[in-house]
Design a protein around this motif. Structure first.
Motif, PDB file in Angstrom:
ATOM      1  N   GLU A  15      53.809  13.122  13.386  1.00  0.00           N
ATOM      2  CA  GLU A  15      54.370  12.777  14.680  1.00  0.00           C
ATOM      3  C   GLU A  15      55.063  11.421  14.622  1.00  0.00           C
ATOM      4  O   GLU A  15      54.517  10.467  14.053  1.00  0.00           O
ATOM      5  CB  GLU A  15      53.235  12.707  15.727  1.00  0.00           C
ATOM      6  CG  GLU A  15      53.750  12.502  17.116  1.00  0.00           C
ATOM      7  CD  GLU A  15      52.660  11.979  18.045  1.00  0.00           C
ATOM      8  OE1 GLU A  15      51.562  11.627  17.571  1.00  0.00           O
ATOM      9  OE2 GLU A  15      52.949  11.900  19.240  1.00  0.00           O
ATOM     10  N   VAL A  17      57.420  10.552  12.865  1.00  0.00           N
ATOM     11  CA  VAL A  17      58.004  10.257  11.557  1.00  0.00           C
ATOM     12  C   VAL A  17      58.852  11.424  11.050  1.00  0.00           C
ATOM     13  O   VAL A  17      60.021  11.244  10.694  1.00  0.00           O
ATOM     14  CB  VAL A  17      56.910   9.960  10.499  1.00  0.00           C
ATOM     15  CG1 VAL A  17      57.550   9.519   9.199  1.00  0.00           C
ATOM     16  CG2 VAL A  17      55.929   8.922  11.004  1.00  0.00           C
ATOM     17  N   ASN A  97      48.641  23.605  15.105  1.00  0.00           N
ATOM     18  CA  ASN A  97      47.933  22.354  14.828  1.00  0.00           C
ATOM     19  C   ASN A  97      46.512  22.417  15.389  1.00  0.00           C
ATOM     20  O   ASN A  97      46.319  22.516  16.601  1.00  0.00           O
ATOM     21  CB  ASN A  97      48.715  21.193  15.483  1.00  0.00           C
ATOM     22  CG  ASN A  97      48.024  19.847  15.320  1.00  0.00           C
ATOM     23  OD1 ASN A  97      46.800  19.752  15.411  1.00  0.00           O
ATOM     24  ND2 ASN A  97      48.794  18.813  15.091  1.00  0.00           N
ATOM     25  N   ARG A 172      39.785  15.747   5.562  1.00  0.00           N
ATOM     26  CA  ARG A 172      38.927  14.856   6.357  1.00  0.00           C
ATOM     27  C   ARG A 172      38.515  15.548   7.658  1.00  0.00           C
ATOM     28  O   ARG A 172      39.246  16.387   8.171  1.00  0.00           O
ATOM     29  CB  ARG A 172      39.659  13.548   6.686  1.00  0.00           C
ATOM     30  CG  ARG A 172      40.131  12.794   5.444  1.00  0.00           C
ATOM     31  CD  ARG A 172      40.897  11.532   5.817  1.00  0.00           C
ATOM     32  NE  ARG A 172      41.363  10.825   4.641  1.00  0.00           N
ATOM     33  CZ  ARG A 172      42.569  11.039   4.066  1.00  0.00           C
ATOM     34  NH1 ARG A 172      43.412  11.905   4.582  1.00  0.00           N
ATOM     35  NH2 ARG A 172      42.910  10.363   2.986  1.00  0.00           N
ATOM     36  N   TYR A 178      41.382   9.015   9.595  1.00  0.00           N
ATOM     37  CA  TYR A 178      42.085   8.768   8.333  1.00  0.00           C
ATOM     38  C   TYR A 178      41.329   7.736   7.507  1.00  0.00           C
ATOM     39  O   TYR A 178      41.845   7.193   6.549  1.00  0.00           O
ATOM     40  CB  TYR A 178      43.498   8.243   8.608  1.00  0.00           C
ATOM     41  CG  TYR A 178      44.339   9.247   9.352  1.00  0.00           C
ATOM     42  CD1 TYR A 178      44.980  10.276   8.674  1.00  0.00           C
ATOM     43  CD2 TYR A 178      44.471   9.178  10.729  1.00  0.00           C
ATOM     44  CE1 TYR A 178      45.718  11.217   9.348  1.00  0.00           C
ATOM     45  CE2 TYR A 178      45.211  10.112  11.422  1.00  0.00           C
ATOM     46  CZ  TYR A 178      45.828  11.135  10.726  1.00  0.00           C
ATOM     47  OH  TYR A 178      46.563  12.068  11.397  1.00  0.00           O
ATOM     48  N   GLY A 205      45.626  15.859   1.828  1.00  0.00           N
ATOM     49  CA  GLY A 205      44.821  14.650   1.930  1.00  0.00           C
ATOM     50  C   GLY A 205      44.740  13.948   0.600  1.00  0.00           C
ATOM     51  O   GLY A 205      44.313  14.532  -0.402  1.00  0.00           O
ATOM     52  N   GLY A 228      51.407  13.850   3.106  1.00  0.00           N
ATOM     53  CA  GLY A 228      51.753  13.123   4.320  1.00  0.00           C
ATOM     54  C   GLY A 228      52.180  11.707   3.982  1.00  0.00           C
ATOM     55  O   GLY A 228      53.323  11.436   3.598  1.00  0.00           O
ATOM     56  N   GLN A 275      57.657   0.808  10.118  1.00  0.00           N
ATOM     57  CA  GLN A 275      56.561   1.777   9.993  1.00  0.00           C
ATOM     58  C   GLN A 275      56.536   2.331   8.563  1.00  0.00           C
ATOM     59  O   GLN A 275      55.471   2.458   7.950  1.00  0.00           O
ATOM     60  CB  GLN A 275      56.756   2.911  11.002  1.00  0.00           C
ATOM     61  CG  GLN A 275      55.592   3.891  11.018  1.00  0.00           C
ATOM     62  CD  GLN A 275      55.794   5.031  12.014  1.00  0.00           C
ATOM     63  OE1 GLN A 275      56.847   5.147  12.646  1.00  0.00           O
ATOM     64  NE2 GLN A 275      54.789   5.872  12.159  1.00  0.00           N
TER      65      GLN A 275
HETATM   66  C1  LIG Z   1      51.768   9.038  11.527  1.00  0.00           C
HETATM   67  C2  LIG Z   1      51.108  10.375  11.349  1.00  0.00           C
HETATM   68  C3  LIG Z   1      51.419  11.400  12.221  1.00  0.00           C
HETATM   69  C4  LIG Z   1      50.829  12.661  12.062  1.00  0.00           C
HETATM   70  N1  LIG Z   1      51.215  13.684  12.899  1.00  0.00           N
HETATM   71  C5  LIG Z   1      50.754  14.944  12.650  1.00  0.00           C
HETATM   72  C6  LIG Z   1      51.274  16.063  13.371  1.00  0.00           C
HETATM   73  O1  LIG Z   1      52.176  15.946  14.223  1.00  0.00           O
HETATM   74  N2  LIG Z   1      50.745  17.281  13.082  1.00  0.00           N
HETATM   75  C7  LIG Z   1      49.758  17.466  12.138  1.00  0.00           C
HETATM   76  O2  LIG Z   1      49.319  18.595  11.914  1.00  0.00           O
HETATM   77  N3  LIG Z   1      49.281  16.423  11.430  1.00  0.00           N
HETATM   78  C8  LIG Z   1      49.766  15.191  11.649  1.00  0.00           C
HETATM   79  N4  LIG Z   1      49.336  14.156  10.870  1.00  0.00           N
HETATM   80  C9  LIG Z   1      48.385  14.431   9.764  1.00  0.00           C
HETATM   81  C10 LIG Z   1      49.147  14.699   8.453  1.00  0.00           C
HETATM   82  O3  LIG Z   1      49.935  15.870   8.554  1.00  0.00           O
HETATM   83  C11 LIG Z   1      48.170  14.854   7.277  1.00  0.00           C
HETATM   84  O4  LIG Z   1      47.312  15.929   7.560  1.00  0.00           O
HETATM   85  C12 LIG Z   1      47.336  13.593   7.053  1.00  0.00           C
HETATM   86  O5  LIG Z   1      48.140  12.433   7.083  1.00  0.00           O
HETATM   87  C13 LIG Z   1      46.578  13.658   5.723  1.00  0.00           C
HETATM   88  O6  LIG Z   1      47.470  13.747   4.634  1.00  0.00           O
HETATM   89  P1  LIG Z   1      47.816  12.456   3.722  1.00  0.00           P
HETATM   90  O7  LIG Z   1      46.509  11.909   3.204  1.00  0.00           O
HETATM   91  O8  LIG Z   1      48.704  13.033   2.639  1.00  0.00           O
HETATM   92  O9  LIG Z   1      48.516  11.468   4.601  1.00  0.00           O
HETATM   93  C14 LIG Z   1      49.888  12.889  11.028  1.00  0.00           C
HETATM   94  C15 LIG Z   1      49.571  11.833  10.162  1.00  0.00           C
HETATM   95  C16 LIG Z   1      50.166  10.603  10.305  1.00  0.00           C
HETATM   96  C17 LIG Z   1      49.817   9.506   9.318  1.00  0.00           C
END
Ligand SMILES: Cc1cc2nc3c(=O)[nH]c(=O)nc-3n(C[C@H](O)[C@H](O)[C@H](O)COP(=O)(O)O)c2cc1C
Length: 320
Positions: A15, A17, A97, A172, A178, A205, A228, A275
């Motif tokens: 979201e 981004v 979601n 997680r 997070y 993750g 992500g 950001q």
């Molecule tokens: C800024 C931000 C916005 C996110 N927005 C969403 C979203 O709109 N929908 C969703 O399913 N997950 C969202 N997430 C979760 C990510 O899709 C992902 O599951 C999470 O960051 C873990 O992955 P990573 O460790 O690779 O960052 C968001 C994460 C971050 C950091």
């Protein structure tokens, strides 16, 4: 139903981004063999079905790498009507979601609130599949649980019996948000649970480096891996290309200026660039945490852009 993804590596929905500009820039750095698909940020369905123009705006143009549309809601009828419209406007995949931990989502019993209610989750997946009517696959993005991971298999079963063509598991729990390292053992559990239904799992993750992508699949049995924040630190992460300082600064500048061209104020655009700088790792722009603080402390948006411009050789600047 078969998935349109062109490779087993996916860009996560984020979201604020992964709107069409940033997403398009990351997709543009990769071939379909390097990056298999992406997803819009979540689109909230609350008191009424969403109009087609809103769905179109989130989806942006489709290119060779498919972009799924992510919906979040808890009202079966509104979700189903919105899903049918999303198919009409060209979404190649509908993702649901079930991971958002935001208070608004929890109050509306959407997002990760569903981690406490597998039966409702199953109904939401089933209603979306019925609305999609076999035209596009429906996928579900879950966390490992609500307060703990004790219901992980139950949640995966619910998504699969509801008709999900792919289950994405963020390693997680909602309670962990997070804050902890991703526990890949949970991804292995999810892959095992979904295998009984013949459904692939996308592990998510803690993919920080290019090499982690294949390691995640190897160590967990997941068919796909989703990135992500790793892609905010390194937008080239899917190819493994090591960006130079000029490429890295050029990306950030193009993003900031692109946002301005879309009507953002210079201050707003600089805030979005910051950001990214909060996560950034490549091109030597952020060699240490002191350097990161120095970027983030920059209050004058034009000074921020000038610092980035100074890292790009003159001939390579888009606006020169
Ligand atoms: C800024 C931000 C916005 C996110 N927005 C969403 C979203 O709109 N929908 C969703 O399913 N997950 C969202 N997430 C979760 C990510 O899709 C992902 O599951 C999470 O960051 C873990 O992955 P990573 O460790 O690779 O960052 C968001 C994460 C971050 C950091």
């Amino acid at each position: 139903m078969s998935l349109p993804y062109t490779a087993p590596w996916l860009l996560a929905p984020m979201e604020g981004v992964t709107e069409p500009l940033f997403r398009g820039m990351v997709l543009g750095l990769h071939s379909p063999a390097e990056l298999g698909g992406a997803c819009t940020e979540f689109v909230r369905v609350s008191s009424a079905p969403l109009p087609r123009r809103v769905l179109r705006a989130h989806l942006g143009a489709q290119g060779p790498i498919p972009v799924a549309l992510q919906l979040m809601g808890s009202d079966l009828q509104h979700l189903a009507t919105t899903a049918a419209r999303a198919v009409e406007v060209g979404a190649p995949v509908l993702d649901l979601n079930f991971g958002c931990p935001a208070k608004g989502a929890l109050r509306g019993c959407a997002g990760s609130a569903l981690m406490d209610d597998p039966e409702r989750l199953r109904e939401l997946v089933a209603a979306t599949c019925e609305a999609a009517d076999g035209r596009v696959p429906v996928t579900a993005k879950l966390r490992a649980g609500g307060d703990d991971d004790s219901r992980l298999e139950e949640l995966v079963d619910a998504a699969c019996t509801g008709g999900a063509a792919l289950v994405t598991m963020h390693a997680r729990t909602r309670a962990e948000a997070y804050s902890v390292d991703a526990d890949w053992e949970r991804l292995r559990r999810a892959a095992d649970a979904a295998r009984a239904h013949g459904v692939p799992v996308c592990g998510n993750g803690g993919v920080d480096r290019h090499a982690d992508l294949e390691a995640l699949r190897r160590e967990t049995g997941c068919a796909y891996a989703m990135v992500g924040r790793g892609a905010l630190a390194d937008p080239w992460i899917f190819s493994g290309h090591e960006a130079s300082g000029a490429e890295a600064a050029g990306f950030l500048l193009a993003y900031g200026r692109g946002l301005e061209a879309q009507g953002a104020s210079t201050r707003g655009a600089a805030a979005r660039v910051k950001q990214l700088l909060g996560h950034w790792r490549v091109g030597g722009l952020v060699p240490d945490e002191e350097a990161r603080r120095s970027w983030l402390r920059e209050r004058d948006p034009e000074a921020l852009f000038a610092r980035l411009e100074a890292c790009v050789p003159q001939g390579a600047r888009g606006s020169d």
